[in-house]
Design a protein around this motif. Sequence first.
Motif, PDB file in Angstrom:
ATOM      1  N   MET A   1      12.984  48.246  -3.364  1.00 43.65           N
ATOM      2  CA  MET A   1      13.927  48.200  -3.519  1.00 43.65           C
ATOM      3  C   MET A   1      14.020  46.660  -3.424  1.00 43.65           C
ATOM      4  SD  MET A   1      16.724  48.078  -0.621  1.00 43.65           S
ATOM      5  CE  MET A   1      15.698  47.894   1.380  1.00 43.65           C
ATOM      6  N   THR A   2      14.438  45.351  -3.814  1.00 43.75           N
ATOM      7  CA  THR A   2      15.263  44.673  -4.452  1.00 43.75           C
ATOM      8  C   THR A   2      16.096  44.362  -3.331  1.00 43.75           C
ATOM      9  OG1 THR A   2      13.914  44.752  -6.340  1.00 43.75           O
ATOM     10  CG2 THR A   2      15.262  42.767  -5.892  1.00 43.75           C
ATOM     11  N   LEU A   3      16.039  43.405  -2.650  1.00 44.61           N
ATOM     12  CA  LEU A   3      17.126  42.180  -2.377  1.00 44.61           C
ATOM     13  C   LEU A   3      17.605  41.045  -3.010  1.00 44.61           C
ATOM     14  CD1 LEU A   3      15.200  42.316   1.518  1.00 44.61           C
ATOM     15  CD2 LEU A   3      16.995  44.284   0.365  1.00 44.61           C
ATOM     16  N   ARG A   4      19.296  41.623  -2.708  1.00 45.93           N
ATOM     17  CA  ARG A   4      19.943  40.504  -3.655  1.00 45.93           C
ATOM     18  C   ARG A   4      20.782  39.225  -2.757  1.00 45.93           C
ATOM     19  NH1 ARG A   4      21.095  44.955  -5.526  1.00 45.93           N
ATOM     20  NH2 ARG A   4      23.267  45.124  -4.422  1.00 45.93           N
ATOM     21  N   ILE A   5      20.359  37.740  -3.245  1.00 44.83           N
ATOM     22  CA  ILE A   5      20.267  37.018  -2.299  1.00 44.83           C
ATOM     23  C   ILE A   5      21.901  36.149  -2.752  1.00 44.83           C
ATOM     24  CG2 ILE A   5      19.439  35.442  -0.664  1.00 44.83           C
ATOM     25  CD1 ILE A   5      18.811  38.064   0.350  1.00 44.83           C
ATOM     26  N   ILE A   6      23.189  35.820  -2.218  1.00 45.68           N
ATOM     27  CA  ILE A   6      23.311  34.682  -2.874  1.00 45.68           C
ATOM     28  C   ILE A   6      23.514  33.418  -2.082  1.00 45.68           C
ATOM     29  CG2 ILE A   6      25.484  33.726  -3.431  1.00 45.68           C
ATOM     30  CD1 ILE A   6      25.179  35.499  -5.034  1.00 45.68           C
ATOM     31  N   ALA A   7      23.106  32.214  -3.151  1.00 49.17           N
ATOM     32  CA  ALA A   7      22.325  31.222  -2.655  1.00 49.17           C
ATOM     33  C   ALA A   7      23.700  29.858  -3.130  1.00 49.17           C
ATOM     34  CB  ALA A   7      20.875  30.536  -3.093  1.00 49.17           C
ATOM     35  N   ILE A   8      24.259  29.172  -1.709  1.00 48.10           N
ATOM     36  CA  ILE A   8      25.173  28.092  -2.454  1.00 48.10           C
ATOM     37  C   ILE A   8      25.021  26.749  -1.416  1.00 48.10           C
ATOM     38  CG2 ILE A   8      27.886  27.968  -1.310  1.00 48.10           C
ATOM     39  CD1 ILE A   8      27.896  31.056  -1.252  1.00 48.10           C
ATOM     40  N   SER A   9      24.880  25.846  -2.278  1.00 49.31           N
ATOM     41  CA  SER A   9      25.206  25.057  -2.283  1.00 49.31           C
ATOM     42  C   SER A   9      26.318  24.010  -1.526  1.00 49.31           C
ATOM     43  CB  SER A   9      24.051  23.870  -2.498  1.00 49.31           C
ATOM     44  OG  SER A   9      23.808  21.723  -2.509  1.00 49.31           O
ATOM     45  N   GLY A  10      26.068  23.528   0.122  1.00 49.25           N
ATOM     46  CA  GLY A  10      27.122  22.840  -0.306  1.00 49.25           C
ATOM     47  C   GLY A  10      27.884  21.756  -1.122  1.00 49.25           C
ATOM     48  N   SER A  11      27.300  21.197  -1.075  1.00 48.97           N
ATOM     49  CA  SER A  11      27.173  19.895  -1.659  1.00 48.97           C
ATOM     50  C   SER A  11      27.560  19.442  -3.168  1.00 48.97           C
ATOM     51  CB  SER A  11      25.421  18.855  -1.793  1.00 48.97           C
ATOM     52  OG  SER A  11      25.680  17.961  -2.567  1.00 48.97           O
ATOM     53  N   LEU A  12      28.386  19.273  -4.004  1.00 49.18           N
ATOM     54  CA  LEU A  12      28.136  19.494  -5.557  1.00 49.18           C
ATOM     55  C   LEU A  12      27.352  18.218  -7.037  1.00 49.18           C
ATOM     56  CD1 LEU A  12      32.204  19.842  -5.318  1.00 49.18           C
ATOM     57  CD2 LEU A  12      30.347  21.382  -5.357  1.00 49.18           C
ATOM     58  N   ARG A  13      26.831  17.921  -5.582  1.00 46.74           N
ATOM     59  CA  ARG A  13      25.955  16.702  -6.799  1.00 46.74           C
ATOM     60  C   ARG A  13      24.937  17.433  -7.446  1.00 46.74           C
ATOM     61  NH1 ARG A  13      23.317  14.051  -2.700  1.00 46.74           N
ATOM     62  NH2 ARG A  13      22.294  12.848  -4.297  1.00 46.74           N
ATOM     63  N   ALA A  14      24.652  16.797  -8.421  1.00 44.34           N
ATOM     64  CA  ALA A  14      23.483  17.827  -8.976  1.00 44.34           C
ATOM     65  C   ALA A  14      21.787  17.777  -8.603  1.00 44.34           C
ATOM     66  CB  ALA A  14      22.572  16.694 -10.312  1.00 44.34           C
ATOM     67  N   ALA A  15      21.808  15.851  -7.898  1.00 38.67           N
ATOM     68  CA  ALA A  15      20.314  15.281  -8.223  1.00 38.67           C
ATOM     69  C   ALA A  15      20.565  15.682  -5.941  1.00 38.67           C
ATOM     70  CB  ALA A  15      20.254  14.207  -8.075  1.00 38.67           C
ATOM     71  N   SER A  16      21.580  16.684  -5.401  1.00 38.13           N
ATOM     72  CA  SER A  16      21.670  17.032  -3.807  1.00 38.13           C
ATOM     73  C   SER A  16      20.525  17.355  -3.480  1.00 38.13           C
ATOM     74  CB  SER A  16      23.337  17.574  -3.815  1.00 38.13           C
ATOM     75  OG  SER A  16      22.680  18.169  -2.856  1.00 38.13           O
ATOM     76  N   PRO A  17      19.748  16.994  -2.374  1.00 40.41           N
ATOM     77  CA  PRO A  17      19.518  17.278  -1.831  1.00 40.41           C
ATOM     78  C   PRO A  17      18.523  19.057  -1.150  1.00 40.41           C
ATOM     79  CG  PRO A  17      18.886  15.029  -1.162  1.00 40.41           C
ATOM     80  CD  PRO A  17      20.189  15.418  -1.767  1.00 40.41           C
ATOM     81  N   ASN A  18      19.669  18.859  -1.117  1.00 41.61           N
ATOM     82  CA  ASN A  18      20.589  20.376  -0.818  1.00 41.61           C
ATOM     83  C   ASN A  18      20.499  21.376  -1.645  1.00 41.61           C
ATOM     84  OD1 ASN A  18      21.657  20.274   2.016  1.00 41.61           O
ATOM     85  ND2 ASN A  18      22.261  18.736   1.928  1.00 41.61           N
ATOM     86  N   THR A  19      20.795  20.709  -2.876  1.00 36.45           N
ATOM     87  CA  THR A  19      20.516  22.026  -4.418  1.00 36.45           C
ATOM     88  C   THR A  19      18.936  22.196  -4.368  1.00 36.45           C
ATOM     89  OG1 THR A  19      22.431  21.185  -4.770  1.00 36.45           O
ATOM     90  CG2 THR A  19      21.200  22.011  -6.044  1.00 36.45           C
ATOM     91  N   GLY A  20      18.241  20.845  -4.179  1.00 31.33           N
ATOM     92  CA  GLY A  20      16.342  20.964  -3.931  1.00 31.33           C
ATOM     93  C   GLY A  20      16.633  21.761  -3.558  1.00 31.33           C
ATOM     94  N   LEU A  21      16.627  22.359  -2.103  1.00 31.59           N
ATOM     95  CA  LEU A  21      16.380  22.944  -0.676  1.00 31.59           C
ATOM     96  C   LEU A  21      16.330  24.268  -1.996  1.00 31.59           C
ATOM     97  CD1 LEU A  21      17.755  21.807   2.136  1.00 31.59           C
ATOM     98  CD2 LEU A  21      14.492  22.060   1.718  1.00 31.59           C
ATOM     99  N   ILE A  22      17.655  24.696  -2.597  1.00 28.22           N
ATOM    100  CA  ILE A  22      18.005  26.267  -2.844  1.00 28.22           C
ATOM    101  C   ILE A  22      16.636  26.227  -4.044  1.00 28.22           C
ATOM    102  CG2 ILE A  22      19.701  27.230  -4.528  1.00 28.22           C
ATOM    103  CD1 ILE A  22      21.571  26.179  -2.410  1.00 28.22           C
TER     104      ILE A  22
END
Length: 180
Positions: A1-22
Amino acid sequence: MTLRIIAISGSLRAASPNTGLIRFAHKNLPEGMELTTVNIADIPFYNADLKEKPAAVIAFLEALKSTDGFLFATPEYNYSYAPALKNALDWASRETVSVLQGKAVALMGAAGGMGSSRAQYHLRQVLVYLDLRPLNRPEVFANAYAGTFDIDGNLTDSTIGDNVKALLIALKESILQLKK
């Protein structure tokens, strides 16, 4: 079974560290997990007067329907979590059939100083109201300005990387426990 996860960054910046964490999470998933990042930049502000849901909202809600859990990365704005993430959760919470209820959520974030700790604690209050299941540990707080990310927002700190990996394992275990 594969678990499906949705990731969402609260930052809209392309170079955001939060998006980098994702991005880091994508590259370091435990076996049996699939991670899809959902971009919330095109979701308009929630407005109950709208007669029909905008296309971006419909696509967002469809993505949430088939997920087993969530991974949120949020910066800290004025001691709270990102308004773009708040808006996306507001849209999702208005569904007559919940696309959120009872699902596990892992939180992480990058910001100045305490690395989004205040934002994550505030977000936890909202998640409890939405009947989501936020993980208690491990906590992932990254100081975005302490050399832990490169200029493109990619994670460069191995300790924080290890914490993200542990968070993903805990998310997998929590989802499996909820499915029993």
